[in-house]
Write an enzyme that holds these catalytic residues in place. Structure first.
Site, PDB file in Angstrom:
ATOM      1  N   HIS A 282       0.860  -1.155   0.083  1.00 34.84           N
ATOM      2  CA  HIS A 282       0.000   0.270  -0.111  1.00 34.84           C
ATOM      3  C   HIS A 282       1.100   1.212  -0.138  1.00 34.84           C
ATOM      4  O   HIS A 282       2.212   1.108   0.662  1.00 34.84           O
ATOM      5  CB  HIS A 282      -0.778   0.058   1.032  1.00 34.84           C
ATOM      6  CG  HIS A 282      -0.051   0.477   2.321  1.00 34.84           C
ATOM      7  ND1 HIS A 282      -0.381   1.784   2.562  1.00 34.84           N
ATOM      8  CD2 HIS A 282       0.428  -0.017   3.633  1.00 34.84           C
ATOM      9  CE1 HIS A 282       0.186   2.214   3.918  1.00 34.84           C
ATOM     10  NE2 HIS A 282       0.714   0.696   4.655  1.00 34.84           N
ATOM     11  N   CYS A 283       0.474   2.254  -0.547  1.00 29.62           N
ATOM     12  CA  CYS A 283       0.468   3.920  -0.420  1.00 29.62           C
ATOM     13  C   CYS A 283      -0.686   4.423   0.345  1.00 29.62           C
ATOM     14  O   CYS A 283      -1.115   3.851   0.979  1.00 29.62           O
ATOM     15  CB  CYS A 283       1.609   3.720  -1.892  1.00 29.62           C
ATOM     16  SG  CYS A 283       0.627   4.209  -2.840  1.00 29.62           S
ATOM     17  N   TYR A 284      -0.660   6.222  -0.492  1.00 30.34           N
ATOM     18  CA  TYR A 284      -1.097   6.436   0.015  1.00 30.34           C
ATOM     19  C   TYR A 284      -2.736   6.460  -0.891  1.00 30.34           C
ATOM     20  O   TYR A 284      -3.800   6.532   0.181  1.00 30.34           O
ATOM     21  CB  TYR A 284      -0.916   7.863   0.065  1.00 30.34           C
ATOM     22  CG  TYR A 284      -2.293   9.234   0.601  1.00 30.34           C
ATOM     23  CD1 TYR A 284      -2.064   9.497   2.299  1.00 30.34           C
ATOM     24  CD2 TYR A 284      -2.738   9.534   0.445  1.00 30.34           C
ATOM     25  CE1 TYR A 284      -2.866  10.380   2.699  1.00 30.34           C
ATOM     26  CE2 TYR A 284      -3.849  10.763   0.946  1.00 30.34           C
ATOM     27  CZ  TYR A 284      -4.198  10.482   2.241  1.00 30.34           C
ATOM     28  OH  TYR A 284      -4.634  11.264   2.527  1.00 30.34           O
TER      29      TYR A 284
END
Length: 165
Positions: free
Chosen positions: A93-95
């Site tokens: 994941h990222c933002y």
């Protein structure tokens, strides 16, 4: 939750707007035991998420067109491969789950199936709307070309060595 199941073992998403409790519940509901975080915020509180420190990888990276992520392709691939071999599912994941983390997942599929960027991007985009920034795309394409050049180089060396015997 802003998370997509890409295949049996890989989840891709954005955790930018989710509470620790929401994330924890999602991980439990989907039996996810490993996380790769790639963003410019603090590490996740893995204690509260019941994630073992050995099952967590944090990469500090911005979603900018001058950010170098190619350096992380090998280590993220090894992490994902090892965790899947252990029978664990991995959330990358990222933002927003669109650019940074999507690039890591695309690279994983490029390596897993020995395919080019376009083919790997299609696999991922069938399951999730993604849009890696142009510099990440260039790094993915370069990395794939460089890897293939090394393979060709080794084949040529082997052929020369075999011919000389």
């Amino acid at each position: 939750m802003n998370i997509s199941n890409i295949n049996n073992d890989i989840y891709l998403g954005g955790l930018g707007n989710h509470s620790t409790e929401e994330i924890k519940n999602f991980l439990i509901d989907n039996n996810i035991k490993c996380i790769i975080t790639i963003w410019n915020f603090n590490k996740l509180n893995i204690k509260k998420l019941n994630i073992n420190v050995k099952d967590y990888m944090y990469i500090h990276a911005y979603d900018l067109t001058n950010e170098i992520i190619i350096d992380y392709f090998d280590i993220t691939n090894k992490f994902i491969i090892n965790k899947i071999k252990e029978g664990k599912k991995v959330l990358i994941h990222c933002y927003a789950g669109i650019s940074r983390s999507a690039s890591i997942v695309i690279n994983y599929f490029m390596n897993k199936y020995n395919i080019n960027y376009d083919e790997a991007e299609k696999i991922v985009s069938k399951k999730r709307n993604i849009k890696p920034n142009i510099f990440f795309i260039l790094q993915l394409k370069f990395y794939n070309s460089y890897k293939n050049i090394n393979i060709i180089y080794l084949i040529i060396l082997f052929a020369i060595r075999y011919t000389l015997k």
